[in-house]
Design a protein around this motif. Structure first.
Motif, PDB file in Angstrom:
ATOM      1  N   GLN A   1       0.826  -1.205   0.000  1.00 54.11           N
ATOM      2  CA  GLN A   1       0.000   0.000   0.000  1.00 54.11           C
ATOM      3  C   GLN A   1       0.859   1.253   0.000  1.00 54.11           C
ATOM      4  O   GLN A   1       0.532   2.258  -0.643  1.00 54.11           O
ATOM      5  N   SER A   2       1.984   1.205   0.696  1.00 55.19           N
ATOM      6  CA  SER A   2       2.898   2.342   0.715  1.00 55.19           C
ATOM      7  C   SER A   2       3.498   2.584  -0.665  1.00 55.19           C
ATOM      8  O   SER A   2       3.666   3.742  -1.091  1.00 55.19           O
ATOM      9  N   ILE A   3       3.813   1.504  -1.377  1.00 56.63           N
ATOM     10  CA  ILE A   3       4.358   1.641  -2.726  1.00 56.63           C
ATOM     11  C   ILE A   3       3.333   2.276  -3.657  1.00 56.63           C
ATOM     12  O   ILE A   3       3.645   3.202  -4.415  1.00 56.63           O
ATOM     13  N   ILE A   4       2.096   1.797  -3.589  1.00 60.11           N
ATOM     14  CA  ILE A   4       1.031   2.362  -4.441  1.00 60.11           C
ATOM     15  C   ILE A   4       0.841   3.842  -4.149  1.00 60.11           C
ATOM     16  O   ILE A   4       0.694   4.669  -5.058  1.00 60.11           O
ATOM     17  N   GLU A   5       0.861   4.217  -2.879  1.00 60.26           N
ATOM     18  CA  GLU A   5       0.629   5.618  -2.507  1.00 60.26           C
ATOM     19  C   GLU A   5       1.788   6.509  -2.923  1.00 60.26           C
ATOM     20  O   GLU A   5       1.580   7.651  -3.347  1.00 60.26           O
ATOM     21  N   ASN A   6       3.016   6.025  -2.814  1.00 63.25           N
ATOM     22  CA  ASN A   6       4.180   6.873  -3.063  1.00 63.25           C
ATOM     23  C   ASN A   6       4.687   6.829  -4.501  1.00 63.25           C
ATOM     24  O   ASN A   6       5.210   7.839  -4.990  1.00 63.25           O
ATOM     25  N   VAL A   7       4.541   5.699  -5.169  1.00 61.80           N
ATOM     26  CA  VAL A   7       5.030   5.580  -6.541  1.00 61.80           C
ATOM     27  C   VAL A   7       3.926   5.918  -7.542  1.00 61.80           C
ATOM     28  O   VAL A   7       4.157   6.618  -8.517  1.00 61.80           O
ATOM     29  N   TRP A   8       2.712   5.442  -7.261  1.00 61.10           N
ATOM     30  CA  TRP A   8       1.590   5.710  -8.174  1.00 61.10           C
ATOM     31  C   TRP A   8       0.762   6.918  -7.731  1.00 61.10           C
ATOM     32  O   TRP A   8      -0.106   7.378  -8.456  1.00 61.10           O
ATOM     33  N   ASP A   9       1.000   7.414  -6.519  1.00 70.24           N
ATOM     34  CA  ASP A   9       0.258   8.561  -5.979  1.00 70.24           C
ATOM     35  C   ASP A   9      -1.242   8.279  -5.955  1.00 70.24           C
ATOM     36  O   ASP A   9      -2.067   9.146  -6.269  1.00 70.24           O
ATOM     37  N   ILE A  10      -1.588   7.058  -5.578  1.00 69.27           N
ATOM     38  CA  ILE A  10      -2.986   6.652  -5.488  1.00 69.27           C
ATOM     39  C   ILE A  10      -3.315   6.423  -4.016  1.00 69.27           C
ATOM     40  O   ILE A  10      -2.694   5.597  -3.349  1.00 69.27           O
ATOM     41  N   HIS A  11      -4.303   7.162  -3.524  1.00 71.36           N
ATOM     42  CA  HIS A  11      -4.619   7.120  -2.099  1.00 71.36           C
ATOM     43  C   HIS A  11      -6.042   6.623  -1.869  1.00 71.36           C
ATOM     44  O   HIS A  11      -6.765   7.125  -1.025  1.00 71.36           O
ATOM     45  N   PHE A  12      -6.443   5.641  -2.668  1.00 73.79           N
ATOM     46  CA  PHE A  12      -7.739   5.013  -2.473  1.00 73.79           C
ATOM     47  C   PHE A  12      -7.586   3.541  -2.803  1.00 73.79           C
ATOM     48  O   PHE A  12      -6.518   3.099  -3.233  1.00 73.79           O
ATOM     49  N   GLU A  13      -8.645   2.783  -2.561  1.00 76.63           N
ATOM     50  CA  GLU A  13      -8.562   1.331  -2.772  1.00 76.63           C
ATOM     51  C   GLU A  13      -8.190   1.033  -4.220  1.00 76.63           C
ATOM     52  O   GLU A  13      -8.797   1.540  -5.160  1.00 76.63           O
ATOM     53  N   TYR A  14      -7.179   0.203  -4.403  1.00 76.77           N
ATOM     54  CA  TYR A  14      -6.617  -0.024  -5.735  1.00 76.77           C
ATOM     55  C   TYR A  14      -6.005  -1.411  -5.754  1.00 76.77           C
ATOM     56  O   TYR A  14      -5.472  -1.880  -4.754  1.00 76.77           O
ATOM     57  N   ASN A  15      -6.094  -2.071  -6.883  1.00 79.97           N
ATOM     58  CA  ASN A  15      -5.509  -3.403  -7.029  1.00 79.97           C
ATOM     59  C   ASN A  15      -3.994  -3.285  -7.093  1.00 79.97           C
ATOM     60  O   ASN A  15      -3.432  -2.830  -8.086  1.00 79.97           O
ATOM     61  N   THR A  16      -3.319  -3.707  -6.015  1.00 78.30           N
ATOM     62  CA  THR A  16      -1.860  -3.553  -5.953  1.00 78.30           C
ATOM     63  C   THR A  16      -1.130  -4.604  -6.785  1.00 78.30           C
ATOM     64  O   THR A  16       0.096  -4.643  -6.785  1.00 78.30           O
ATOM     65  N   GLY A  17      -1.862  -5.448  -7.507  1.00 78.59           N
ATOM     66  CA  GLY A  17      -1.218  -6.437  -8.365  1.00 78.59           C
ATOM     67  C   GLY A  17      -0.355  -5.812  -9.443  1.00 78.59           C
ATOM     68  O   GLY A  17       0.547  -6.464  -9.978  1.00 78.59           O
ATOM     69  N   VAL A  18      -0.615  -4.543  -9.754  1.00 81.40           N
ATOM     70  CA  VAL A  18       0.202  -3.853 -10.754  1.00 81.40           C
ATOM     71  C   VAL A  18       1.664  -3.787 -10.326  1.00 81.40           C
ATOM     72  O   VAL A  18       2.570  -3.793 -11.162  1.00 81.40           O
ATOM     73  N   ILE A  19       1.912  -3.750  -9.019  1.00 84.00           N
ATOM     74  CA  ILE A  19       3.289  -3.701  -8.517  1.00 84.00           C
ATOM     75  C   ILE A  19       4.054  -4.939  -8.959  1.00 84.00           C
ATOM     76  O   ILE A  19       5.220  -4.849  -9.368  1.00 84.00           O
ATOM     77  N   ASP A  20       3.398  -6.103  -8.897  1.00 86.13           N
ATOM     78  CA  ASP A  20       4.061  -7.351  -9.277  1.00 86.13           C
ATOM     79  C   ASP A  20       4.497  -7.319 -10.743  1.00 86.13           C
ATOM     80  O   ASP A  20       5.569  -7.815 -11.097  1.00 86.13           O
ATOM     81  N   VAL A  21       3.649  -6.723 -11.583  1.00 81.59           N
ATOM     82  CA  VAL A  21       3.980  -6.620 -13.005  1.00 81.59           C
ATOM     83  C   VAL A  21       5.260  -5.819 -13.185  1.00 81.59           C
ATOM     84  O   VAL A  21       6.174  -6.218 -13.932  1.00 81.59           O
ATOM     85  N   TYR A  22       5.342  -4.696 -12.500  1.00 88.75           N
ATOM     86  CA  TYR A  22       6.519  -3.835 -12.638  1.00 88.75           C
ATOM     87  C   TYR A  22       7.749  -4.459 -11.994  1.00 88.75           C
ATOM     88  O   TYR A  22       8.866  -4.289 -12.498  1.00 88.75           O
ATOM     89  N   MET A  23       7.582  -5.169 -10.890  1.00 90.66           N
ATOM     90  CA  MET A  23       8.729  -5.824 -10.264  1.00 90.66           C
ATOM     91  C   MET A  23       9.298  -6.903 -11.181  1.00 90.66           C
ATOM     92  O   MET A  23      10.520  -7.035 -11.328  1.00 90.66           O
ATOM     93  N   ASN A  24       8.424  -7.668 -11.825  1.00 89.12           N
ATOM     94  CA  ASN A  24       8.901  -8.688 -12.763  1.00 89.12           C
ATOM     95  C   ASN A  24       9.658  -8.051 -13.921  1.00 89.12           C
ATOM     96  O   ASN A  24      10.701  -8.549 -14.357  1.00 89.12           O
ATOM     97  N   ALA A  25       9.132  -6.920 -14.412  1.00 88.66           N
ATOM     98  CA  ALA A  25       9.809  -6.224 -15.517  1.00 88.66           C
ATOM     99  C   ALA A  25      11.168  -5.702 -15.068  1.00 88.66           C
ATOM    100  O   ALA A  25      12.158  -5.798 -15.811  1.00 88.66           O
ATOM    101  N   LEU A  26      11.236  -5.144 -13.868  1.00 86.58           N
ATOM    102  CA  LEU A  26      12.499  -4.629 -13.339  1.00 86.58           C
ATOM    103  C   LEU A  26      13.543  -5.736 -13.247  1.00 86.58           C
ATOM    104  O   LEU A  26      14.693  -5.569 -13.655  1.00 86.58           O
ATOM    105  N   ARG A  27      13.158  -6.862 -12.674  1.00 88.46           N
ATOM    106  CA  ARG A  27      14.103  -7.968 -12.493  1.00 88.46           C
ATOM    107  C   ARG A  27      14.636  -8.463 -13.838  1.00 88.46           C
ATOM    108  O   ARG A  27      15.826  -8.776 -13.967  1.00 88.46           O
TER     109      ARG A  27
END
Length: 221
Positions: free
Chosen positions: A171-197
């Motif tokens: 939730q902290s990643i979504i709020e600080n990286v995506w600047d989203i401060h409401f309920e949101y599917n955090t699965g998007v983080i996994d997509v970006y982490m896989n791309a980064l790796r």
């Protein structure tokens, strides 16, 4: 600030163009996929607003072709699609954000402002293992080799490296990286982490970006 709006619904296009121009943006409009792609390739824009379903060429394909040609301007999808798979597909193609139709104009305006927010000047550099991130030049290196990242991939890596050794909750990643401060599917983080790796060529023996199952991620040497 110049925005290209690629939207085939005349009513929506007129409404968005008028609203954005009232906010002092310069707005060009294309109403087909091929016309929008050609316009985006021919002229520099600060941001692209792209409908997902377009005649002649989908918004997804427009995004893929622009990113393949090293166009790095922020791109926001306007879409009626609402499945997680569609969202992930758009982000994997290189989109910076998406907003589901129907949407409130004020929400779209805030998402545009987030994408156009200037990066603060800095001379900071962060490292983990062989990875080095330079905030001032907006570059990432593995050893001496530069690794090209999208704007959002860079922001995610920077956030993790700024908090190296500390677990960053989803939730902290979504709020600080995506600047989203409401309920949101955090699965998007996994997509970006896989791309980064993949881009950083990190394997199991170089687990510098670790998953903390059910909680988040941590950067560790």
């Amino acid at each position: 600030m110049r925005i290209l709006l690629i939207e085939d619904e005349p009513g929506i296009a007129r409404f968005l163009k008028q609203g954005l121009e009232e906010e002092a943006y310069t707005v060009d409009v294309a109403d087909t996929g091929p016309a929008g792609l050609a316009q985006a390739q021919a002229q520099a824009y600060d941001l692209l607003l792209v409908d997902w379903m377009l005649p002649g060429l989908t918004g997804l394909e427009i995004c893929r072709q622009l990113r393949a040609a090293q166009h790095a301007e922020p791109l926001i999808f306007l879409t009626a699609k609402d499945t997680v798979q569609d969202t992930i597909g758009g982000l994997q193609a290189g989109a910076n954000d998406y907003i589901k139709k129907p949407f409130h104009f004020d929400e779209l305006l805030e998402r545009i402002k987030v994408q156009l927010r200037p990066l603060p000047a800095s001379t900071e550099q962060f490292t983990v293992g062989p990875i080095r991130l330079d905030v001032a030049t907006h570059q990432v290196f593995r050893g001496e080799e530069e690794v090209p990242l999208t704007q959002k991939e860079f922001a995610l890596l920077e956030y993790l490296l700024r908090h190296k050794g500390k677990v960053c909750r989803r939730q902290s990643i979504i709020e600080n990286v995506w600047d989203i401060h409401f309920e949101y599917n955090t699965g998007v983080i996994d997509v970006y982490m896989n791309a980064l790796r993949k881009k950083l060529r990190l394997n199991k023996d170089e687990d510098y970006l670790q998953t903390i199952r059910g909680i988040g991620y941590v950067a560790r040497d």
